[in-house]
Scaffold this active site. Structure first.
Site, PDB file in Angstrom:
ATOM      1  N   SER A  23      38.726  43.684  22.899  1.00 28.94           N
ATOM      2  CA  SER A  23      40.153  43.412  23.071  1.00 28.94           C
ATOM      3  C   SER A  23      40.850  43.223  21.725  1.00 28.94           C
ATOM      4  CB  SER A  23      40.356  42.115  23.848  1.00 28.94           C
ATOM      5  OG  SER A  23      39.760  42.178  25.088  1.00 28.94           O
ATOM      6  N   HIS A  28      39.973  50.774  24.109  1.00 27.62           N
ATOM      7  CA  HIS A  28      40.377  49.525  24.751  1.00 27.62           C
ATOM      8  C   HIS A  28      41.137  49.777  26.053  1.00 27.62           C
ATOM      9  CE1 HIS A  28      42.923  45.610  24.545  1.00 27.62           C
ATOM     10  NE2 HIS A  28      41.890  45.466  25.323  1.00 27.62           N
ATOM     11  N   GLU A  72      43.899  52.135  24.355  1.00 28.41           N
ATOM     12  CA  GLU A  72      44.103  52.178  22.907  1.00 28.41           C
ATOM     13  C   GLU A  72      42.866  52.814  22.281  1.00 28.41           C
ATOM     14  OE1 GLU A  72      46.929  48.305  22.032  1.00 28.41           O
ATOM     15  OE2 GLU A  72      44.776  47.964  22.166  1.00 28.41           O
ATOM     16  N   ASN A  78      47.422  43.567  22.613  1.00 27.42           N
ATOM     17  CA  ASN A  78      47.069  42.146  22.568  1.00 27.42           C
ATOM     18  C   ASN A  78      47.697  41.439  21.368  1.00 27.42           C
ATOM     19  OD1 ASN A  78      45.680  42.079  24.952  1.00 27.42           O
ATOM     20  ND2 ASN A  78      43.684  42.455  24.021  1.00 27.42           N
TER      21      ASN A  78
HETATM   22  N1  3HC Z   1      40.882  49.812  43.122  1.00 23.96           N
HETATM   23  C1  3HC Z   1      41.669  50.712  43.694  1.00 23.96           C
HETATM   24  N2  3HC Z   1      42.920  50.461  44.076  1.00 23.96           N
HETATM   25  C2  3HC Z   1      43.370  49.200  43.918  1.00 23.96           C
HETATM   26  C3  3HC Z   1      42.587  48.194  43.331  1.00 23.96           C
HETATM   27  C4  3HC Z   1      41.279  48.542  42.924  1.00 23.96           C
HETATM   28  N3  3HC Z   1      40.453  47.661  42.323  1.00 23.96           N
HETATM   29  N4  3HC Z   1      43.309  47.040  43.284  1.00 23.96           N
HETATM   30  C5  3HC Z   1      44.496  47.320  43.825  1.00 23.96           C
HETATM   31  N5  3HC Z   1      44.531  48.624  44.207  1.00 23.96           N
HETATM   32  C6  3HC Z   1      45.677  49.334  44.781  1.00 23.96           C
HETATM   33  C7  3HC Z   1      46.088  48.720  46.093  1.00 23.96           C
HETATM   34  O1  3HC Z   1      45.383  49.308  47.153  1.00 23.96           O
HETATM   35  C8  3HC Z   1      47.560  49.054  46.153  1.00 23.96           C
HETATM   36  O2  3HC Z   1      47.726  50.408  46.525  1.00 23.96           O
HETATM   37  P1  3HC Z   1      49.078  50.908  47.263  1.00 23.96           P
HETATM   38  O3  3HC Z   1      50.173  50.798  46.250  1.00 23.96           O
HETATM   39  O4  3HC Z   1      48.771  52.321  47.651  1.00 23.96           O
HETATM   40  O5  3HC Z   1      49.263  49.968  48.405  1.00 23.96           O
HETATM   41  C9  3HC Z   1      47.993  48.958  44.693  1.00 23.96           C
HETATM   42  O6  3HC Z   1      46.792  49.147  43.916  1.00 23.96           O
HETATM   43  C10 3HC Z   1      48.604  47.617  44.357  1.00 23.96           C
HETATM   44  O7  3HC Z   1      47.680  46.577  44.688  1.00 23.96           O
HETATM   45  P2  3HC Z   1      48.041  45.240  45.480  1.00 23.96           P
HETATM   46  O8  3HC Z   1      49.127  45.498  46.451  1.00 23.96           O
HETATM   47  O9  3HC Z   1      46.759  44.672  45.987  1.00 23.96           O
HETATM   48  O10 3HC Z   1      48.515  44.196  44.387  1.00 23.96           O
HETATM   49  P3  3HC Z   1      49.656  44.303  43.317  1.00 23.96           P
HETATM   50  O11 3HC Z   1      50.818  45.110  43.783  1.00 23.96           O
HETATM   51  O12 3HC Z   1      49.902  42.936  42.825  1.00 23.96           O
HETATM   52  O13 3HC Z   1      48.980  45.099  42.124  1.00 23.96           O
HETATM   53  C11 3HC Z   1      47.994  44.832  40.008  1.00 23.96           C
HETATM   54  C12 3HC Z   1      47.839  44.603  41.515  1.00 23.96           C
HETATM   55  C13 3HC Z   1      48.047  46.332  39.725  1.00 23.96           C
HETATM   56  C14 3HC Z   1      46.769  44.254  39.347  1.00 23.96           C
HETATM   57  C15 3HC Z   1      49.325  44.178  39.525  1.00 23.96           C
HETATM   58  O14 3HC Z   1      49.366  42.841  39.928  1.00 23.96           O
HETATM   59  C16 3HC Z   1      49.507  44.227  38.034  1.00 23.96           C
HETATM   60  O15 3HC Z   1      49.951  45.222  37.486  1.00 23.96           O
HETATM   61  N6  3HC Z   1      49.202  43.108  37.338  1.00 23.96           N
HETATM   62  C17 3HC Z   1      49.315  43.014  35.892  1.00 23.96           C
HETATM   63  C18 3HC Z   1      48.044  43.420  35.256  1.00 23.96           C
HETATM   64  C19 3HC Z   1      48.091  43.376  33.754  1.00 23.96           C
HETATM   65  O16 3HC Z   1      49.057  42.980  33.138  1.00 23.96           O
HETATM   66  N7  3HC Z   1      46.989  43.798  33.110  1.00 23.96           N
HETATM   67  C20 3HC Z   1      46.830  43.736  31.663  1.00 23.96           C
HETATM   68  C21 3HC Z   1      46.076  42.495  31.323  1.00 23.96           C
HETATM   69  S1  3HC Z   1      45.805  42.324  29.596  1.00 23.96           S
HETATM   70  C22 3HC Z   1      44.329  43.100  29.310  1.00 23.96           C
HETATM   71  O17 3HC Z   1      43.712  43.619  30.188  1.00 23.96           O
HETATM   72  C23 3HC Z   1      43.879  43.158  27.899  1.00 23.96           C
HETATM   73  C24 3HC Z   1      42.421  42.829  27.771  1.00 23.96           C
HETATM   74  O18 3HC Z   1      42.049  43.032  26.439  1.00 23.96           O
HETATM   75  C25 3HC Z   1      42.107  41.426  28.171  1.00 23.96           C
END
Ligand code: 3HC
Length: 382
Positions: free
Chosen positions: A123, A144, A156, A195
């Site tokens: 990260s 990343h 990235e 990040n």
């Molecule tokens: N596999 C397949 N499909 C999935 C899934 C999975 N694991 N999880 C969710 N889905 C699908 C759902 O079926 C749904 O599909 P649909 O639109 O056809 O109904 C869609 O994705 C949306 O899922 P949910 O309705 O269950 O939930 P949300 O609308 O809240 O979406 C999320 C979930 C995409 C995770 C959303 O909450 C989101 O974008 N969150 C922010 C995530 C983020 O900011 N990530 C970056 C973090 S920082 C990082 O990673 C850096 C690292 O270095 C730490």
């Protein structure tokens, strides 16, 4: 190595990121060895991939035949040597501990074919330093992904000091084959783009953890209408330990201002790590938490967070980590969703954001929140 020579990918680590990357690999048509140190971790990774693929089939995004064919190319195992012996491309996704990463890369260097490219999903950490644990630093690269890897579009692709152009290009093309939006990061710098831009907002949240006020839900209530996941909920989702280790790394590499406090560390020591342990700032035992929006804080508003992000994004420009503000916006919009910081700054106005940065710098006595020269000039075009 050229893209059509890549047949087998090995993913080291079957945790949240590792199993997501392995799933992307099989969905892109590769044979993927997914390795972890114990069978139970491997099994958990396979179960997560199975559940995710099932979701895709039930939503009509994939046929059951395509799912079965892809799952047939997944090779879950524990033996590192066997996992990587015939791998063309390796992605490491083990915990964010530099000594551990170096040990894994030294092993990969010993066991992988000489031509194999070794990518790290770190990260924040230095690609160049990890590469020095191998005899092939030209073939070591940052790759990343963002959590959840299957859904977030950004990758990235980070160049270490010795990474060759061929390695960068191959990693870029594999990311595209995995249906991602890759952004090249040409200077190996802590936190890269995404990040790093979020580092000061993470610091602000960590200061609130120490103060205990406003509470996570009082704070998150302000953001609920605007964000797919609210700030404290997102830490829980990604992992409290991951957020803690990132901040600790930034305290050593960017500024001592980032030094994490005692309450934050206590959460890690107690194993209150968020979604993966069932409890963090919120209770995840019954799935995604309901954020109580009844009592939003009046002390903070979205422009505070945006101001810190825009300011940090200007540091990336000043330091030459990325020279194009459009690329920074592209990365930010696809790593977590939403609108890029410079596009937001244009509509809000730099004067407002500069005032917010100064307010936070004075209040928390943190120089990293002070506006940069570029921020004060407020002339970035996107
Ligand atoms: N596999 C397949 N499909 C999935 C899934 C999975 N694991 N999880 C969710 N889905 C699908 C759902 O079926 C749904 O599909 P649909 O639109 O056809 O109904 C869609 O994705 C949306 O899922 P949910 O309705 O269950 O939930 P949300 O609308 O809240 O979406 C999320 C979930 C995409 C995770 C959303 O909450 C989101 O974008 N969150 C922010 C995530 C983020 O900011 N990530 C970056 C973090 S920082 C990082 O990673 C850096 C690292 O270095 C730490």
């Amino acid at each position: 190595m050229k893209i059509d020579e890549v047949r087998k990918i090995a993913v080291i680590g079957a945790g949240d990121m590792g199993n997501g990357i392995a799933q992307l690999g099989i969905m892109a048509g590769y044979t993927v060895a997914m390795r972890d140190i114990e069978q139970r971790f491997v099994d958990k990774g396979v179960a997560t991939i199975t559940g995710s693929m099932e979701k895709m089939v039930s939503k009509g995004k994939m046929t059951a035949e395509a799912r079965d064919e892809a799952m047939g190319r997944l090779k879950p195992l524990v033996d590192m040597e066997v996992a990587v012996a015939d791998a063309d491309f390796v992605v490491e996704a083990v915990p964010e501990i530099m000594d551990l990463k170096k040990k894994v890369f030294a092993d990969l260097d010993r066991f992988c074919p000489a031509a194999a490219v070794l990518a790290t999903n770190t990260s924040n950490m230095s690609i160049s330093e990890i590469a020095r644990a191998t005899s092939r630093p030209d073939k070591v690269v940052g790759m990343h992904f963002f959590n959840p890897a299957v859904l977030m579009k950004l990758v990235e692709v980070i160049k270490g000091v010795d990474t060759s152009e061929e390695t960068m290009q191959l990693t870029y093309e594999i990311s595209k084959k995995m249906n991602k939006i890759p952004v090249k990061v040409l200077k190996d710098s802590p936190g890269f783009i995404y990040n790093r831009v979020n580092a000061p907002t993470g610091l602000l949240l960590s200061k609130l953890i120490e103060l205990g006020k406003p509470t996570p839900s009082e704070f998150d209530a302000v953001f609920k209408p605007f964000m797919a996941m609210t700030p404290f909920e997102l830490i829980d989702y990604v992992g409290v330990d991951i957020a803690y280790h990132s901040q600790d790394y930034f305290s050593k590499t960017l500024s001592p201002d980032y030094t994490p406090g005692k309450a934050f560390k206590a959460m890690v020591d107690a194993g209150t790590l968020g979604k993966k342990t069932g409890r963090g700032f919120y209770d995840w035992s019954a799935g995604r938490p309901q954020i109580d929006v009844s009592n939003p804080t009046t002390e903070f508003e979205p422009t505070h967070m945006i101001a810190l992000q825009v300011n940090e994004a200007t540091k990336i420009l000043e330091e030459g980590v990325c020279s194009d503000p459009k690329e920074i916006d592209l990365a930010m919009a696809n790593g977590g969703g939403g609108i890029g910081p410079f596009t937001l700054a244009k509509s809000i106005g730099y004067d407002t954001l500069v005032a917010k940065c100064n307010e936070l710098a004075d209040r928390f006595k943190l120089d990293v929140f002070r506006p940069t020269k570029t921020m004060a000039e407020g002339k970035i075009e996107v």
